[in-house]
Design an enzyme around this catalytic site. Structure first.
Site, PDB file in Angstrom:
ATOM      1  N   ASP A   1       0.836  -1.195   0.000  1.00  0.00           N
ATOM      2  CA  ASP A   1       0.000   0.000   0.000  1.00  0.00           C
ATOM      3  C   ASP A   1       0.871   1.247   0.000  1.00  0.00           C
ATOM      4  O   ASP A   1       1.996   1.235  -0.501  1.00  0.00           O
ATOM      5  CB  ASP A   1      -0.929  -0.041   1.221  1.00  0.00           C
ATOM      6  CG  ASP A   1      -2.276   0.615   0.938  1.00  0.00           C
ATOM      7  OD1 ASP A   1      -2.313   1.857   0.839  1.00  0.00           O
ATOM      8  OD2 ASP A   1      -3.281  -0.106   0.823  1.00  0.00           O
TER       9      ASP A   1
ATOM     10  N   HIS B   1      -3.665   5.962   3.638  1.00  0.00           N
ATOM     11  CA  HIS B   1      -4.405   4.791   3.187  1.00  0.00           C
ATOM     12  C   HIS B   1      -3.879   3.482   3.767  1.00  0.00           C
ATOM     13  O   HIS B   1      -4.633   2.667   4.304  1.00  0.00           O
ATOM     14  CB  HIS B   1      -4.349   4.785   1.663  1.00  0.00           C
ATOM     15  CG  HIS B   1      -5.231   3.801   0.989  1.00  0.00           C
ATOM     16  ND1 HIS B   1      -4.790   2.573   0.557  1.00  0.00           N
ATOM     17  CD2 HIS B   1      -6.528   3.861   0.637  1.00  0.00           C
ATOM     18  CE1 HIS B   1      -5.780   1.928  -0.039  1.00  0.00           C
ATOM     19  NE2 HIS B   1      -6.849   2.690   0.000  1.00  0.00           N
TER      20      HIS B   1
ATOM     21  N   SER C   1     -11.239  -0.567  -0.976  1.00  0.00           N
ATOM     22  CA  SER C   1      -9.985  -0.595  -0.210  1.00  0.00           C
ATOM     23  C   SER C   1     -10.223  -0.965   1.239  1.00  0.00           C
ATOM     24  O   SER C   1      -9.366  -1.563   1.872  1.00  0.00           O
ATOM     25  CB  SER C   1      -9.327   0.793  -0.224  1.00  0.00           C
ATOM     26  OG  SER C   1      -8.587   1.017  -1.371  1.00  0.00           O
TER      27      SER C   1
END
Length: 597
Positions: free
Chosen positions: A181, A221, A413
């Site tokens: 990620d 994220h 996600s």
């Protein structure tokens, strides 16, 4: 993937191909992030070399990156050909026959394609490789906020029964999960207890950077994803699906734009295979192409290179799980792509189903769709018959963000790490299980979700284009072995038909004396319009204890734990959950129920 829901935030074509998320709303503000830094120095896959102080001098304007594909094994001849034709070897993954080459020559790819032993050559970008690739900075190490004690169970966790699974098996520290990620804030109070620094790395720009901290988050994220997988059960903040497993960060995103180019993904998958990751979380698509088409000479090489890396990781025991994307797009009926390339100027092109969203549509990868509230389809989630494998909660998921904070995001996600956590629990419960077996168990243990009244949803209740095999179930993942003499359950589905009564039995043994005055009855019933239902606990001697009596009106589903004074009942014997449907039109099932003495 982050959700490209409200407006076009992070839609395909926006900076960075994150698989889906809305802006973070921190409950504890993280420290300000330093200007986005980068990754590390050129090196082969086997052993990253030391950083060169003069490496930046090698960069010139117009430098582009290429995947050079050959037979696995000795690549010395191909390396020589690269050097002889105006290129340099930036990194090499000889085990899969993939070299990342750089060149500023406009004829490099075409010339190299004619070299003996070279099978494919493809540009991975339509923009220049940044100079930072040769001398990357370390990401910021944010100051950490503190959080008051308390970690209430969140709706997404109870929805997949993770809160019940923790009591059976919270996950094994021998199971390692890779977060591929934007990086992970390893010092976050909820992640530090489970973080594996030794196996963490940056793969930004396409080669391993093992410097301490190179794996840290250049966005928010990756830290958010990591918390959903395995935030520690430590009395504060949040709890992940598998709070007992280990997580390692593989930063695949480049700083400043959060792009996930093909060479970065190749590096990440090879690293995962070589470092014993049982599962990897992939909440992104491979930039700059929303879909890679095999009739395009560059994109064909991207498909082959990333496919080989994925197959390598799986051959080493690693299962890849990836987000389906957030464009509300039918992946089984592709027609156009208007968002590619996202690193320069997107154009609209006609595509077919042969064009693939990488890595989520690669063979062997588990593709995850997002549920909205309950078992609905999240409005943003991509879908597709025989493309979606399973679904999980992906709307307003609350998890960790850098600097010790917490915030909510939405997207496939956010759905994907729920599935990754469940896969980690399966691996914890069954040491030695293979990726293929985990994949099969995720499908078998998922709870079916029927299509809503939406013509886009095709297939059966057991497997359809919106939800695949259904929503994952953490409790089923850890098996049915309860704490001895204390916890009993029945996970078999029992249909609840119109104007009918059904009973689900549980045989209790090994509990001495009577049941307690605080007998806990966990009920999970999937049924529309619960005002139709009367739900009773029936003791072994036939005594009836009413739990729910036609309340709730048009609300859907009963997922609740009831407390019953059953102290007059002998504990051992067959207890039953009796469900009576008292009206037409709405049906459902007893999905699971349990008794805790």
């Amino acid at each position: 993937m982050l959700a490209a829901t409200l407006g076009a935030a992070l839609a395909f074509g926006a900076p960075g191909a994150l698989a889906g998320t809305l802006p973070v709303t921190p409950s504890t503000a993280p420290a300000a992030k330093a200007p986005a830094p980068a990754a590390k120095t050129p090196v082969t896959a086997a052993a990253p070399a030391a950083r060169s102080a003069s490496a930046g001098a090698a960069w010139v304007a117009g430098t582009r990156a290429y995947l050079v594909i050959s037979a696995p094994g000795d690549s010395s001849a191909v390396r020589s050909a690269i050097a002889a034709n105006g290129g340099t070897v930036f990194s090499a993954f000889d085990a899969i026959g993939v070299i990342v080459a750089h060149s500023a020559s406009s004829t490099f790819a075409a010339t190299l394609r004619g070299v003996a032993g070279v099978q494919q050559v493809g540009a991975t970008r339509t923009s220049d490789v940044p100079a930072a690739a040769y001398d990357p900075a370390l990401p910021a190490d944010p100051a950490q906020a503190t959080t008051p004690a308390g970690e209430p169970v969140r709706a997404d966790m109870s929805q997949i029964k993770a809160d019940q699974a923790w009591a059976v098996n919270p996950g094994s520290a021998s199971v390692k999960v890779g977060i591929l990620d934007t990086g992970v804030d390893d010092r976050h109070q909820d992640l530090a207890p489970n973080f594996d620094a030794a196996d963490s790395v940056s793969c930004a720009y396409g080669k391993p950077d093992t410097r301490a901290g190179a794996w840290r988050d250049v966005d928010t994220h990756g830290t958010h994803v990591a918390g959903t997988v395995a935030a520690a059960k430590n009395g504060k903040g949040v709890v992940g699906v598998a709070p007992g497993v280990k997580i390692a960060a593989v930063r695949v995103a480049e700083p400043g734009n959060s792009f996930f180019f093909a060479e970065n993904t190749v590096c990440g998958f090879v690293w995962a295979g070589d470092h014993g990751f049982k599962v990897t979380n992939n909440s992104y698509y491979t930039d700059p192409w929303q879909f890679n088409c095999p009739d395009n000479i560059d994109q064909a090489a991207i498909i082959e290179g990333v496919k080989r890396a994925q197959e390598y990781a799986e051959s080493k025991g690693s299962l890849q799980i990836a987000a389906a994307g957030n464009e509300n797009y039918d992946l089984a009926h592709k027609t156009t792509d208007s968002a590619s390339p996202n690193d320069s100027t997107p154009v609209t092109r006609t595509i077919t189903n042969a064009c693939l969203d990488i890595p989520t549509e690669l063979p062997g990868v588990v593709t995850v769709a997002a549920n909205g509230t309950g078992v609905t389809k999240a409005s943003f989630s991509n879908y597709g018959q025989n493309v979606i494998d399973v679904a999980a909660p992906g709307s307003n998921v609350y998890s960790t963000v850098p600097g010790g904070g917490y915030g909510s995001k939405s997207g496939t996600s956010m759905a994907t790490p729920h599935v990754v956590g469940v896969a980690a629990l399966i691996a914890s419960a069954e040491p030695g299980i293979t990726p293929a077996q985990i994949r099969a168990k995720l499908a078998a243990q998922a709870n079916d979700i029927a299509c809503p009244s939406d013509s886009r949803c095709t297939g059966t209740t057991a497997n359809n284009s919106f939800f695949g095999e259904g929503q994952v179930d953490a409790l089923k993942a850890v098996g049915t072995t309860p704490p001895p003499g204390a916890y009993f359950e029945n996970l078999t589905d029992f249909a609840v038909n119109d104007n009918a009564t059904v009973e689900s039995p549980i045989a209790v043994t090994g509990v001495s004396g009577n049941a307690p005055a605080t007998l806990k009855v966990g009920v999970d019933i999937k049924h529309t319009y619960i005002g139709d239902l009367k739900v009773d606990l029936v003791a072994p001697d036939g005594t009836v204890y009413t739990l729910h009596n036609r309340t709730g009106g048009s609300a859907d589903n009963i997922a609740q734990t009831y407390t019953v004074n059953a102290s007059s009942e002998v504990a051992n014997g067959t207890w039953k959950l009796r469900v009576n449907d008292n009206a037409a039109s709405d049906t459902g099932k007893i999905d699971a129920w349990n008794l805790t003495f």
